[in-house]
Design a protein around this motif. Sequence first.
Motif, PDB file in Angstrom:
ATOM      1  N   LEU A 255       0.648  -1.345  -0.073  1.00  0.00           N
ATOM      2  CA  LEU A 255       0.293   0.103   0.126  1.00  0.00           C
ATOM      3  C   LEU A 255       0.904   1.295  -0.139  1.00  0.00           C
ATOM      4  N   ALA A 256       1.982   1.204   0.864  1.00  0.00           N
ATOM      5  CA  ALA A 256       2.676   2.405   0.820  1.00  0.00           C
ATOM      6  C   ALA A 256       3.338   2.708  -0.623  1.00  0.00           C
ATOM      7  N   ARG A 257       3.653   1.528  -1.340  1.00  0.00           N
ATOM      8  CA  ARG A 257       4.270   1.663  -2.572  1.00  0.00           C
ATOM      9  C   ARG A 257       3.104   2.212  -3.570  1.00  0.00           C
ATOM     10  N   LEU A 258       2.026   1.674  -3.473  1.00  0.00           N
ATOM     11  CA  LEU A 258       0.938   2.203  -4.547  1.00  0.00           C
ATOM     12  C   LEU A 258       0.644   3.551  -4.141  1.00  0.00           C
ATOM     13  N   ALA A 259       0.477   4.126  -2.944  1.00  0.00           N
ATOM     14  CA  ALA A 259       0.133   5.532  -2.616  1.00  0.00           C
ATOM     15  C   ALA A 259       1.178   6.255  -3.076  1.00  0.00           C
ATOM     16  N   LEU A 260       2.475   6.220  -3.078  1.00  0.00           N
ATOM     17  CA  LEU A 260       3.471   6.864  -3.542  1.00  0.00           C
ATOM     18  C   LEU A 260       3.369   6.885  -5.236  1.00  0.00           C
ATOM     19  N   PHE A 261       3.377   5.828  -5.711  1.00  0.00           N
ATOM     20  CA  PHE A 261       3.245   5.873  -7.200  1.00  0.00           C
ATOM     21  C   PHE A 261       1.892   6.645  -7.619  1.00  0.00           C
ATOM     22  N   LYS A 262       0.879   6.532  -7.153  1.00  0.00           N
ATOM     23  CA  LYS A 262      -0.383   7.335  -7.329  1.00  0.00           C
ATOM     24  C   LYS A 262      -0.112   8.831  -7.265  1.00  0.00           C
ATOM     25  N   ALA A 263       0.413   9.119  -6.080  1.00  0.00           N
ATOM     26  CA  ALA A 263       0.487  10.607  -5.750  1.00  0.00           C
ATOM     27  C   ALA A 263       1.708  11.233  -6.873  1.00  0.00           C
TER      28      ALA A 263
END
Length: 336
Positions: free
Chosen positions: A100-108
Amino acid sequence: MEQKNKVRIGITIGDVSGIGPEVILKTLADNRVLHYCTPVIYGTAGAVNFYRKQLALENFSFQVISSADQAQPRKVNVLNCQEEELEFTPGKPSAATGTLARLALFKAAEDLKAGLIQAIVTAPIDKDNIQGEGFQFPGHTEFFTHYFDAPESLMFLVADKLRVATATGHMPLKEVASRITPELLIRKLTILDSSLRKDFGIQKPKIAVLGLNPHAGENGLLGTEEAEIIAPVIEQLKTKGNLVFGPFPADGFFGTRSYEKFDATLALYHDQGLIPFKTLAFERGVNFTAGLPVVRTSPDHGTAYNIAGQNKADETSFREALFAALDILKARTPLA
């Protein structure tokens, strides 16, 4: 105020088993923040709701959006970065929290590049746990440098007039000396000087450079990098009109509060700069990535798993990071 409401600040939730969600919610629970920006939390509504209940923030409300351009001013907006429900335990990182941390960073980052948000404030990640497809970096700084195609960036910690940058970042100490070259120092000092002018409004920045070795080499007795590499670079930049001074012995420089005489200090490696900075300004320090075409800040602390989920985290550093992002945006794009 209405103009400022149009500024969307992306907030990545970090590792939800750490203190990131807690400091985010405590910061945004103060409704006055919403007068200055429109926050968009990149994470999951479930995680935000979990901490809202755990922190007993009964007056804290948020709306779920599917795209950053749906973000509503004067409201906290949450963008779900994964469809499946996340199961997690505060203080216990897992593969799921790293994902989730990775996905949040990518999307932002994607939204920042697309102009849907104007800056990013990153909550702490677990630098090991976040590793995965698309993210093989030592930390946020290196990721953003790569993602935005910046030739170079600078880890820059700020707290009021205390500003400390590092010439080298997240790397083993045994590799530092070989990385300290004239070319590296010139690049880092050029970024630092430019950032002080552009991001902090200082017209003629005065910069201190620390030595690599104890006592700044003690005239060659404890090392030669100061005489052979660092001092010549300082003299070279001085001839071009830059106000650069040193190299100074790191211990005495901070011990005598000599940093107060300068607009910023360049430390040569991570702990040389971050230990004194966090000792002096841990609760209010901000980590800013200088040298990028975008604005990214973060609190100066980590995930703090040992106190996660216990309502013990101090949100001051995160709040300072949020307002630092707004200040830097304003400095870069002054209103007509």
